[in-house]
Write an enzyme that holds these catalytic residues in place. Structure first.
Site, mmCIF file in Angstrom:
data_model
loop_
_atom_site.group_PDB
_atom_site.id
_atom_site.type_symbol
_atom_site.label_atom_id
_atom_site.label_comp_id
_atom_site.label_asym_id
_atom_site.label_seq_id
_atom_site.Cartn_x
_atom_site.Cartn_y
_atom_site.Cartn_z
ATOM 1 N NE ARG A 58 -53.676 60.922 -34.757
ATOM 2 C CZ ARG A 58 -53.652 60.314 -33.887
ATOM 3 N NH1 ARG A 58 -52.407 60.823 -33.252
ATOM 4 N NH2 ARG A 58 -53.865 59.273 -33.393
ATOM 5 C CE1 TYR A 110 -59.343 83.234 -47.292
ATOM 6 C CE2 TYR A 110 -58.089 81.955 -45.523
ATOM 7 C CZ TYR A 110 -58.977 82.343 -46.881
ATOM 8 O OH TYR A 110 -59.678 81.046 -46.954
ATOM 9 C CG ASP A 179 -50.638 84.340 -43.391
ATOM 10 O OD1 ASP A 179 -49.695 84.186 -44.420
ATOM 11 O OD2 ASP A 179 -51.420 84.145 -43.088
ATOM 12 C CE LYS A 204 -54.563 80.518 -50.459
ATOM 13 N NZ LYS A 204 -55.333 79.581 -49.044
#
Length: 389
Positions: A58, A110, A179, A204
């Site tokens: 992690r 979005y 973004d 994407k």
């Protein structure tokens, strides 16, 4: 295809960097040419206070390190931090701020990012204002700490002037986050125009194979990086080693894929513009786009994204979707396959109806992610479907 000379020059050495940056085989004992996949969650210590490099996955993992460093370099940044999703990246950025801070967000974003900002920001005690590009400066308050925009908006394809907004932000000692998912570092590098943070939904175009969910934040600001790295460790919004391995593989073909996405989407967009059943096409790479010149000033090209308005309403949209064969009706974007969706009922159905009306996200607005199939087949499929509308 549009004249590439009208755009910014393509970044030199991009494909070479994507293939080789931070991936020298000599860093591994095995000398493997492909970065080995390290699935271990934990790593042996020399003693309770000392370990070689990695302690717990992690906190750090070889596959994640390679990917983060390579992605940062591709965006002309120093520091990359990967997250388990694009929304995970946005969540981490929000957690850099505290109760009473004010955030300005571009009006067209979005749907799930919109929902995160509207419904979760208030629980954090953060103030939020949505603003059009021309109204960002007037929305600034004394407690404004962040401006968040999409460099090519989802789904109405607006173009925000990154350099101008960065100048406004820095004049007021505010951070700018961009973004850049729709454009990718191959076509746009917001840090070059003054952005403090770049965010990508890796799910994407960067991954491009519709098989990984991931996000990344990239910055040149060491202070921002340290905050995000701390949040990555303590919040645990981390991607799996195998997913990092997959994306490291995928970015080796990013340059090739984006060139073809651009070619295909321009040809599809030009076809749609001429079709009598299409009311309007929204594609930043076409001269018909109202911000085409601005887009060229801050980009090296365009991706496979476009939207268009069918003549009619929901009934006509459903007829169109029902008649498609090569295009798939599905959410998401940026993969090798061509996808279409109806934002009003799918990706942006969570946005209040009155806001959708203002943004012109109507039942005849179709968002399209043009993939890598033969363009002739895509146009044939669209022509057949439009005849049924």
């Amino acid at each position: 295809m549009a004249d590439q000379n009208e755009y910014l020059p393509q970044p030199q050495g991009f494909a070479t960097t994507a293939i080789h940056a931070f991936q020298d085989p000599e860093q591994w004992d095995s000398m493997a040419v492909v970065t080995p996949m390290v699935a271990s969650t934990t790593f042996k210590h020399y003693d309770p206070e000392n370990f070689k490099k990695y302690e717990y996955s992690r906190c750090g993992n070889p596959n994640r390190d390679v990917l983060e460093n390579c992605l940062a370099t591709l965006d002309n940044g120093k520091y990359g931090v990967c997250w388990s999703s694009g929304l995970g990246a946005a969540t981490a950025v929000l957690n850099m701020f505290t109760v009473g801070d004010h955030i300005i967000c571009g009006d067209d974003i979005y749907g799930s990012t919109n929902m995160l900002f509207r419904q979760v920001c208030s629980q954090f005690g953060l103030e939020l204002t949505f603003a059009e590009a021309n109204n960002i400066e007037s929305a600034i308050k004394t407690n404004t700490k962040l401006i968040w925009v999409e460099s090519l908006t989802n789904p109405t394809m607006k173009v925000f002037d990154i350099k101008s907004i960065a100048e406004i932000a820095h004049k007021n000692k505010i951070l700018l986050a961009v973004d850049s998912t729709f454009v990718t570092p191959y076509f746009q590098r917001p840090l070059n125009f003054g952005a403090d943070l770049v965010i990508h939904s890796i799910s994407k175009y960067i991954n491009g194979h519709t098989d990984v969910i991931m996000g990344v934040t990239i910055t040149n600001n060491e202070g921002i990086y340290k905050k995000l790295k701390f949040l990555q460790t303590v919040m645990g919004i981390v991607p799996a080693p195998f997913d990092c391995y997959q994306v490291t593989r995928s970015i080796k073909t990013l340059a090739l894929r984006m060139k073809q996405h651009m070619k295909n989407s321009l040809e599809v967009g030009q076809f749609l513009e001429k079709h009598p059943k299409v009311e309007k096409v929204l594609h930043p790479g076409l001269p018909s786009h109202p911000q085409h010149e601005l887009f060229k000033k801050q980009s090296s090209g365009c991706s496979g994204m476009l939207s268009f308005y069918l003549k009619g309403g929901l009934a006509e949209s459903k007829k169109f979707f029902d008649s498609l064969e090569t295009f798939t009706l599905a959410g998401s974007l940026g993969g090798y396959e061509s996808l279409v969706e109806l934002p009003s009922l799918m990706s942006h159905d969570c946005i209040p109806e009155d806001q959708r009306r203002v943004l012109k996200i109507t039942d005849n607005l179709v968002r399209m992610s043009v993939g890598l199939e033969d363009t002739e087949d895509l146009i044939k499929d669209l022509k057949k479907a439009l005849e049924k509308v």
